[in-house]
Design a protein around this motif. Structure first.
Motif, short mmCIF file in Angstrom:
data_model
loop_
_atom_site.label_atom_id
_atom_site.label_comp_id
_atom_site.label_asym_id
_atom_site.label_seq_id
_atom_site.Cartn_x
_atom_site.Cartn_y
_atom_site.Cartn_z
N GLU A 162 37.13 14.29 24.78
CA GLU A 162 35.95 13.55 25.24
C GLU A 162 34.97 14.45 25.96
O GLU A 162 33.76 14.38 25.75
CB GLU A 162 36.38 12.39 26.16
N PHE A 163 35.52 15.34 26.83
CA PHE A 163 34.63 16.24 27.56
C PHE A 163 33.90 17.18 26.61
O PHE A 163 32.68 17.40 26.75
CB PHE A 163 35.45 17.05 28.57
N LEU A 164 34.61 17.73 25.64
CA LEU A 164 33.97 18.66 24.71
C LEU A 164 32.94 17.96 23.84
O LEU A 164 31.85 18.51 23.59
CB LEU A 164 35.04 19.33 23.84
N HIS A 165 33.24 16.75 23.39
CA HIS A 165 32.27 16.01 22.59
C HIS A 165 31.03 15.67 23.40
O HIS A 165 29.89 15.78 22.92
CB HIS A 165 32.90 14.72 22.05
N ARG A 166 31.25 15.27 24.66
CA ARG A 166 30.11 14.95 25.53
C ARG A 166 29.28 16.20 25.81
O ARG A 166 28.04 16.15 25.84
CB ARG A 166 30.61 14.35 26.84
N ALA A 167 29.96 17.33 25.99
CA ALA A 167 29.24 18.57 26.23
C ALA A 167 28.38 18.96 25.04
O ALA A 167 27.24 19.40 25.18
CB ALA A 167 30.23 19.70 26.56
N MET A 168 28.91 18.79 23.83
CA MET A 168 28.14 19.13 22.64
C MET A 168 26.92 18.24 22.48
O MET A 168 25.89 18.66 21.96
CB MET A 168 29.04 19.02 21.40
N ARG A 169 27.03 16.99 22.95
CA ARG A 169 25.88 16.09 22.85
C ARG A 169 24.80 16.45 23.86
O ARG A 169 23.61 16.25 23.60
CB ARG A 169 26.32 14.63 23.06
N ARG A 170 25.18 16.98 25.02
CA ARG A 170 24.21 17.24 26.07
C ARG A 170 23.60 18.64 25.99
O ARG A 170 22.47 18.85 26.43
CB ARG A 170 24.85 17.06 27.45
N LEU A 171 24.33 19.60 25.47
CA LEU A 171 23.83 20.97 25.44
C LEU A 171 22.81 21.15 24.32
O LEU A 171 22.91 20.55 23.26
CB LEU A 171 24.98 21.95 25.26
N ARG A 172 21.84 22.01 24.58
CA ARG A 172 20.83 22.34 23.59
C ARG A 172 21.18 23.66 22.92
O ARG A 172 21.99 24.44 23.42
CB ARG A 172 19.45 22.42 24.25
N TRP A 173 20.49 23.92 21.79
CA TRP A 173 20.78 25.13 21.05
C TRP A 173 20.47 26.38 21.88
O TRP A 173 21.17 27.38 21.81
CB TRP A 173 19.98 25.18 19.75
N ALA A 174 19.43 26.32 22.70
CA ALA A 174 19.08 27.49 23.53
C ALA A 174 20.23 27.86 24.46
O ALA A 174 20.50 29.05 24.69
CB ALA A 174 17.82 27.19 24.34
N GLU A 175 20.93 26.86 24.97
CA GLU A 175 22.06 27.13 25.86
C GLU A 175 23.26 27.69 25.10
O GLU A 175 23.94 28.60 25.57
CB GLU A 175 22.42 25.85 26.60
N LEU A 176 23.51 27.15 23.91
CA LEU A 176 24.60 27.71 23.10
C LEU A 176 24.26 29.13 22.65
O LEU A 176 25.14 30.00 22.59
CB LEU A 176 24.83 26.80 21.88
#
Length: 425
Positions: A137-151
């Protein structure tokens, strides 16, 4: 390998399977009997199967090196069986996931490793697998909130760490003892990782938790920047007393993070300075934390979501590297020409903008500096930075902001100086 050792290894293989099985079973605990592909019992048996396959492989090999044929056969049969049952479950539920299949394969492999290889590595692998599975759940939520610039910034960090750093020269280059490119890049990576971690925390948790928390998170990136920003806001956006106190709480909490950050860098880069500096730094941080908490209670105010600049963009990396190289060069040159007094002067000047550059430079010169002198240089940079932020607050801030920033700075400096004199005296 005696029987006791074999029992220990088999028990570890079973324990790894049971740990993974608990997590898998818990996720499907509401499924009807016979509706889940694999749960607690199945994964426990898979771990045991890996251990048994490893034991068979070992006994058949005798004194020779294991061929891996038994392990490969068991592994392929297991993978095929689990894949088949997972496919049938997927068809029934119209879902698409291979997590259980991969988890089963890894559980078998870790069970075999527990029997044939390092038990410590097998245990660590089991914990890592369990952590990843339970963090869905944490990883899925993180992927939804993070932007490509941050990745992308994370990719840059990994590239600098594992691709660029190994090929950068480690020998010093240049006059006055030279600057080591590898050490400079390592320090850039350390500092950028700290800033990036704080930035990601804001993105995942949000910044709307009051000026206190927002200032503390901003202090991970730059306490000086937080002080200047809050001072300007106090004079233009929030001239009233309550808002000024809330903004001062944020700036003071950022200063506390600066103390803690310096203590972390000292402990990481120069353990010989820990007895001299960590206690004074913690004393100053404690004073600022207490003062910030006091202000937050008096001037509590909501803090809207803000856009925080990604602290690990390429321009930030280049500026950080240039700052580190420049301060290191000046410090080494001043130390060679003017002795300890020259180093202290450079530390004071660099501290007007940033404490980190002086800290990492001084810790990099420990082979030619006495611990007392190194501790004094870092302390001078810290005091210079605290004084500079008090001046910024006095010039740019409103009256309430100015008052509390100056008082907090004086109290923190006094506490740090008192403990430092005891530690170095």
């Amino acid at each position: 390998m005696d029987d006791i050792e074999l029992f220990r290894r088999m028990a570890l293989a079973i324990a790894i399977g049971a740990a993974i099985g608990i997590e898998r079973h818990w996720r499907e605990r509401d499924e009807a009997r016979g509706q889940r592909t694999a749960g607690l019992r199945t994964f426990t048996l898979i771990g045991m199967l890996g251990g048994a396959a490893g034991l068979i492989e070992r006994d058949l090999a005798g004194q020779a090196a294991p061929t891996g044929l038994v392990l490969a056969t068991f592994f392929l049969v297991l993978a095929g069986a689990v894949t088949l049952y997972q496919y049938r479950e997927t068809q029934d539920e119209q879902s698409h996931s291979v997590t259980t299949v991969v988890a089963a394969m890894l559980t078998f492999a870790l069970g075999a490793l527990a029997m044939l290889g390092s038990m410590a590595v097998a245990s660590a692998g089991g914990v890592a697998l369990l952590t990843i599975l339970s963090s869905r759940e944490f990883l899925h939520r993180a992927m939804r909130r993070l932007r490509w610039a941050e990745l992308r910034s994370a990719v840059i960090l990994l590239a600098l760490t594992f691709i660029v750093l190994p090929v950068v020269p480690a020998d010093p280059i240049g006059p006055f003892g030279g600057i080591s490119p590898a050490r400079t890049l390592t320090l850039v990576i350390v500092l950028a990782s700290i800033s990036y971690g704080g930035y990601i925390a804001v993105r995942l948790l949000g910044s709307a938790r009051g000026e206190l928390v927002a200032g503390a998170v901003g202090g991970i990136v730059s306490s000086t920047a937080v002080t200047i920003t809050n001072a300007r806001r106090s004079a233009t956006e929030a001239p009233d007393k309550a808002s000024g106190e809330a903004l001062a709480a944020g700036a003071v909490s950022a200063g506390a993070i600066s103390f803690l950050r310096t203590a972390l860098l000292v402990g990481t880069l120069a353990s010989s300075l820990v007895p001299l500096l960590v206690a004074p730094l913690l004393a100053g941080a404690a004073v600022m934390i207490g003062y910030a908490a006091f202000l937050a209670r008096r001037g509590a105010a909501s803090h809207p979501e803000q856009r925080h600049k990604n602290p690990f963009e390429l321009d930030s990396v280049v500026r950080m590297a240039l700052l580190l190289v420049g301060v290191a060069f000046l410090a080494q040159a001043a130390s060679q020409f003017f002795g300890d007094a020259g180093l202290l002067a450079i530390s004071a000047l660099s501290g007007l903008a940033d404490v980190d550059a002086a800290t990492v430079t001084v810790t990099g010169m420990m082979d030619r500096l006495a611990p007392q002198v190194a501790a004094q240089a870092i302390a001078v940079a810290l005091f210079s930075n605290v004084a500079a932020k008090a001046v910024y607050a006095a010039v740019l801030g409103s009256a309430p902001f100015r008052l509390h920033m100056v008082l907090a700075s004086l109290m923190a400096a006094a506490a740090t100086g008192a403990v430092l004199s005891l530690a170095t005296g």
